[in-house]
Enzyme design. Structure first.
Site, PDB file in Angstrom:
ATOM      1  N   ASN A 195      45.696  29.765   2.676  1.00  0.00           N
ATOM      2  CA  ASN A 195      44.830  29.234   1.682  1.00  0.00           C
ATOM      3  C   ASN A 195      44.523  27.757   2.098  1.00  0.00           C
ATOM      4  O   ASN A 195      43.639  26.817   1.433  1.00  0.00           O
ATOM      5  CB  ASN A 195      45.431  29.196   0.347  1.00  0.00           C
ATOM      6  CG  ASN A 195      46.821  28.491  -0.028  1.00  0.00           C
ATOM      7  OD1 ASN A 195      47.281  28.326   0.935  1.00  0.00           O
ATOM      8  ND2 ASN A 195      47.325  28.540  -1.390  1.00  0.00           N
ATOM      9  N   ARG A 196      45.357  27.085   2.603  1.00  0.00           N
ATOM     10  CA  ARG A 196      45.227  25.694   3.355  1.00  0.00           C
ATOM     11  C   ARG A 196      45.713  25.377   4.680  1.00  0.00           C
ATOM     12  O   ARG A 196      46.365  26.298   5.255  1.00  0.00           O
ATOM     13  CB  ARG A 196      45.773  24.792   1.958  1.00  0.00           C
ATOM     14  CG  ARG A 196      47.272  24.981   2.176  1.00  0.00           C
ATOM     15  CD  ARG A 196      47.663  23.978   0.712  1.00  0.00           C
ATOM     16  NE  ARG A 196      48.946  24.712   0.293  1.00  0.00           N
ATOM     17  CZ  ARG A 196      49.976  24.088   0.325  1.00  0.00           C
ATOM     18  NH1 ARG A 196      50.189  23.049   1.300  1.00  0.00           N
ATOM     19  NH2 ARG A 196      51.289  24.663  -0.304  1.00  0.00           N
ATOM     20  N   GLY A 197      45.684  24.282   5.041  1.00  0.00           N
ATOM     21  CA  GLY A 197      46.343  23.695   6.423  1.00  0.00           C
ATOM     22  C   GLY A 197      46.092  24.621   7.683  1.00  0.00           C
ATOM     23  O   GLY A 197      44.825  25.248   7.794  1.00  0.00           O
ATOM     24  N   ASP A 246      54.395  35.995  -2.323  1.00  0.00           N
ATOM     25  CA  ASP A 246      55.495  35.134  -1.882  1.00  0.00           C
ATOM     26  C   ASP A 246      56.183  35.808  -0.846  1.00  0.00           C
ATOM     27  O   ASP A 246      56.763  37.080  -1.089  1.00  0.00           O
ATOM     28  CB  ASP A 246      56.315  34.856  -3.205  1.00  0.00           C
ATOM     29  CG  ASP A 246      57.452  33.786  -3.062  1.00  0.00           C
ATOM     30  OD1 ASP A 246      57.876  33.486  -1.749  1.00  0.00           O
ATOM     31  OD2 ASP A 246      57.754  33.011  -3.850  1.00  0.00           O
ATOM     32  N   GLY A 260      54.934  28.570   5.605  1.00  0.00           N
ATOM     33  CA  GLY A 260      56.300  27.908   5.943  1.00  0.00           C
ATOM     34  C   GLY A 260      56.484  26.854   5.239  1.00  0.00           C
ATOM     35  O   GLY A 260      55.678  26.107   4.442  1.00  0.00           O
ATOM     36  N   TYR A 294      65.246  23.803   9.154  1.00  0.00           N
ATOM     37  CA  TYR A 294      63.762  24.062   9.599  1.00  0.00           C
ATOM     38  C   TYR A 294      63.851  24.343  11.199  1.00  0.00           C
ATOM     39  O   TYR A 294      63.328  25.345  11.397  1.00  0.00           O
ATOM     40  CB  TYR A 294      62.957  22.759   9.410  1.00  0.00           C
ATOM     41  CG  TYR A 294      61.478  23.002   9.583  1.00  0.00           C
ATOM     42  CD1 TYR A 294      60.795  23.720   8.852  1.00  0.00           C
ATOM     43  CD2 TYR A 294      60.831  22.526  11.034  1.00  0.00           C
ATOM     44  CE1 TYR A 294      59.217  23.799   9.137  1.00  0.00           C
ATOM     45  CE2 TYR A 294      59.502  22.701  11.293  1.00  0.00           C
ATOM     46  CZ  TYR A 294      58.777  23.175  10.536  1.00  0.00           C
ATOM     47  OH  TYR A 294      57.263  23.317  10.759  1.00  0.00           O
ATOM     48  N   LYS A 346      62.886  28.026  12.826  1.00  0.00           N
ATOM     49  CA  LYS A 346      61.734  27.960  13.687  1.00  0.00           C
ATOM     50  C   LYS A 346      62.109  28.504  15.068  1.00  0.00           C
ATOM     51  O   LYS A 346      61.556  29.163  15.752  1.00  0.00           O
ATOM     52  CB  LYS A 346      61.177  26.706  13.986  1.00  0.00           C
ATOM     53  CG  LYS A 346      60.288  26.270  12.474  1.00  0.00           C
ATOM     54  CD  LYS A 346      59.223  27.354  12.061  1.00  0.00           C
ATOM     55  CE  LYS A 346      58.362  26.833  11.117  1.00  0.00           C
ATOM     56  NZ  LYS A 346      57.082  27.697  10.753  1.00  0.00           N
ATOM     57  N   ILE A 355      50.890  18.307  13.304  1.00  0.00           N
ATOM     58  CA  ILE A 355      49.164  18.462  12.864  1.00  0.00           C
ATOM     59  C   ILE A 355      49.031  17.956  11.698  1.00  0.00           C
ATOM     60  O   ILE A 355      49.809  17.895  10.616  1.00  0.00           O
ATOM     61  CB  ILE A 355      49.094  20.112  12.885  1.00  0.00           C
ATOM     62  CG1 ILE A 355      49.594  20.685  14.230  1.00  0.00           C
ATOM     63  CG2 ILE A 355      47.645  20.547  12.586  1.00  0.00           C
ATOM     64  CD1 ILE A 355      48.858  20.637  15.582  1.00  0.00           C
TER      65      ILE A 355
HETATM   66  P1  NDP Z   1      51.109  23.337   4.589  1.00  0.00           P
HETATM   67  O1  NDP Z   1      52.222  23.104   3.805  1.00  0.00           O
HETATM   68  O2  NDP Z   1      49.767  22.719   4.468  1.00  0.00           O
HETATM   69  O3  NDP Z   1      50.895  25.019   4.156  1.00  0.00           O
HETATM   70  C1  NDP Z   1      51.799  25.866   4.067  1.00  0.00           C
HETATM   71  C2  NDP Z   1      51.165  27.294   3.645  1.00  0.00           C
HETATM   72  O4  NDP Z   1      52.283  28.340   3.314  1.00  0.00           O
HETATM   73  C3  NDP Z   1      50.404  27.343   2.404  1.00  0.00           C
HETATM   74  O5  NDP Z   1      49.279  28.265   2.536  1.00  0.00           O
HETATM   75  C4  NDP Z   1      51.506  27.916   1.174  1.00  0.00           C
HETATM   76  O6  NDP Z   1      50.911  28.157   0.314  1.00  0.00           O
HETATM   77  C5  NDP Z   1      52.234  28.938   2.138  1.00  0.00           C
HETATM   78  N1  NDP Z   1      53.396  29.000   1.681  1.00  0.00           N
HETATM   79  C6  NDP Z   1      54.564  28.269   1.448  1.00  0.00           C
HETATM   80  N2  NDP Z   1      55.639  28.877   1.018  1.00  0.00           N
HETATM   81  C7  NDP Z   1      55.405  30.161   0.912  1.00  0.00           C
HETATM   82  C8  NDP Z   1      55.933  31.400   0.294  1.00  0.00           C
HETATM   83  N3  NDP Z   1      57.018  31.408   0.184  1.00  0.00           N
HETATM   84  N4  NDP Z   1      55.241  32.620   0.373  1.00  0.00           N
HETATM   85  C9  NDP Z   1      53.964  32.528   0.675  1.00  0.00           C
HETATM   86  N5  NDP Z   1      53.153  31.687   1.206  1.00  0.00           N
HETATM   87  C10 NDP Z   1      53.904  30.399   1.435  1.00  0.00           C
HETATM   88  O7  NDP Z   1      51.668  23.503   6.176  1.00  0.00           O
HETATM   89  P2  NDP Z   1      50.929  23.406   7.301  1.00  0.00           P
HETATM   90  O8  NDP Z   1      49.580  24.244   7.293  1.00  0.00           O
HETATM   91  O9  NDP Z   1      51.191  22.167   8.214  1.00  0.00           O
HETATM   92  O10 NDP Z   1      51.933  24.662   8.173  1.00  0.00           O
HETATM   93  C11 NDP Z   1      51.731  25.895   8.448  1.00  0.00           C
HETATM   94  C12 NDP Z   1      52.710  26.519   9.300  1.00  0.00           C
HETATM   95  O11 NDP Z   1      52.740  25.657  10.373  1.00  0.00           O
HETATM   96  C13 NDP Z   1      54.091  26.549   8.730  1.00  0.00           C
HETATM   97  O12 NDP Z   1      54.830  27.590   9.212  1.00  0.00           O
HETATM   98  C14 NDP Z   1      54.520  25.011   9.559  1.00  0.00           C
HETATM   99  O13 NDP Z   1      56.216  25.242   9.759  1.00  0.00           O
HETATM  100  C15 NDP Z   1      53.884  25.204  10.664  1.00  0.00           C
HETATM  101  N6  NDP Z   1      53.792  23.902  11.529  1.00  0.00           N
HETATM  102  C16 NDP Z   1      53.347  23.067  11.010  1.00  0.00           C
HETATM  103  C17 NDP Z   1      53.222  21.569  11.825  1.00  0.00           C
HETATM  104  C18 NDP Z   1      52.458  20.500  11.198  1.00  0.00           C
HETATM  105  O14 NDP Z   1      52.558  19.425  11.863  1.00  0.00           O
HETATM  106  N7  NDP Z   1      51.757  20.689  10.056  1.00  0.00           N
HETATM  107  C19 NDP Z   1      53.961  21.646  12.839  1.00  0.00           C
HETATM  108  C20 NDP Z   1      54.512  22.537  13.417  1.00  0.00           C
HETATM  109  C21 NDP Z   1      54.439  23.852  12.823  1.00  0.00           C
HETATM  110  P3  NDP Z   1      51.337  28.234  -1.292  1.00  0.00           P
HETATM  111  O15 NDP Z   1      52.144  26.952  -1.329  1.00  0.00           O
HETATM  112  O16 NDP Z   1      50.200  28.488  -2.034  1.00  0.00           O
HETATM  113  O17 NDP Z   1      52.385  29.396  -1.256  1.00  0.00           O
END
Ligand code: NDP
Length: 231
Positions: A13-15, A50, A79, A142, A146, A175
């Site tokens: 949904n984001r990121g 979830d 994550g 974390y 990972k 990122i």
């Molecule tokens: P965001 O915090 O922007 O997004 C995290 C996403 O995971 C959201 O869509 C959130 O949705 C979802 N999420 C979290 N917990 C749960 C859960 N228990 N069940 C289902 N969905 C879940 O993070 P990023 O986009 O930055 O990160 C995405 C991935 O990339 C992660 O695994 C992160 O560890 C990894 N990553 C990110 C980096 C960075 O610099 N940004 C670097 C390296 C790795 P909702 O809250 O609605 O559940």
């Protein structure tokens, strides 16, 4: 153009997950995105799930399969972080991160493998982090979650490879997303100082590695860890 594939992206949904979902949609694939709070890009099926809840994961696959057919590409991206130094890290800081990032991925890959074994093809892509390879102060939980994804992908490669199912890891560096927005300027400067390309990465740069792994061009790559970290 080739047949649209059934793609499931967690945390879509984001990121980074949202950018990955958008990239598959742009290729003409049928995409389901999951998250706890719902939503996602136009054109995708939005599911609430979830990943810490095994029944919810099962339901998400049932719903995605009803709409798009058996999941052929799984991107386990959902994550969280709960950063703090080891002496302050609580049992809950540890277990919540392991439960979401590592055990959640176990649940997703187990369920996806069921359909892929029947299909006799599939692509599993796990979103890890450079921190899983290098470690990071304040991120024992974390980093452990990972680096565990590498063990999952390499074991799945050996277990499922004979059925044309690949399993790979993408390890992004810094990122710009909600996850990194919470870091202090000092932390950001420290990270940037270690990046040879001297800039942060974009969500689209991660998405392009993921879509390549899922493409015909990525068909002989399995058990690999692809860094997308500016060097
Ligand atoms: P965001 O915090 O922007 O997004 C995290 C996403 O995971 C959201 O869509 C959130 O949705 C979802 N999420 C979290 N917990 C749960 C859960 N228990 N069940 C289902 N969905 C879940 O993070 P990023 O986009 O930055 O990160 C995405 C991935 O990339 C992660 O695994 C992160 O560890 C990894 N990553 C990110 C980096 C960075 O610099 N940004 C670097 C390296 C790795 P909702 O809250 O609605 O559940």
């Amino acid at each position: 153009m080739s047949e649209p594939r059934s793609v499931l992206v967690t945390g879509g949904n984001r990121g980074i997950g949202r950018a990955i979902a958008e990239a598959f949609l742009a290729l003409g694939d049928q995409v389901a995105v999951t998250s706890r709070s719902g939503g996602g890009p136009d054109g995708a099926l939005h599911l609430t799930c979830d990943v810490t809840d095994a029944a919810a994961v099962e339901q998400a696959f049932v719903d995605a399969e009803a709409a798009h057919g058996p999941v052929e590409v799984l991107v386990a991206n959902a994550g969280i972080t709960a950063d703090t130094l080891i002496l302050r890290m609580s049992e809950d800081d540890w277990s919540s991160v392991i439960e979401t990032n590592l055990t959640g991925t176990f649940r997703l890959t187990k369920r996806a493998a069921k359909g892929m074994l029947r299909l006799r093809r599939g692509r599993i892509i796990l979103i890890s982090s450079v921190v899983g390879l290098t470690g990071q102060a304040g991120q024992v939980n974390y980093a452990a979650s990972k680096s565990g994804l590498v063990g999952i992908a390499r074991s799945l490669t050996r277990e499922l490879g004979s059925r044309s199912i690949t399993a790979n890891v993408v390890a992004p560096g810094f990122i710009e997303t909600d996850m990194t927005a919470v870091l202090s300027d000092e932390q950001k400067a420290g990270i940037m100082g270690q990046v040879p390309l001297q800039r942060y990465g974009s969500v689209d740069e991660v998405a392009s590695a993921v879509t390549w792994l899922a493409s015909p061009g990525g068909s002989y790559v399995s058990g690999a860890v692809i860094p997308v970290d500016g060097g």
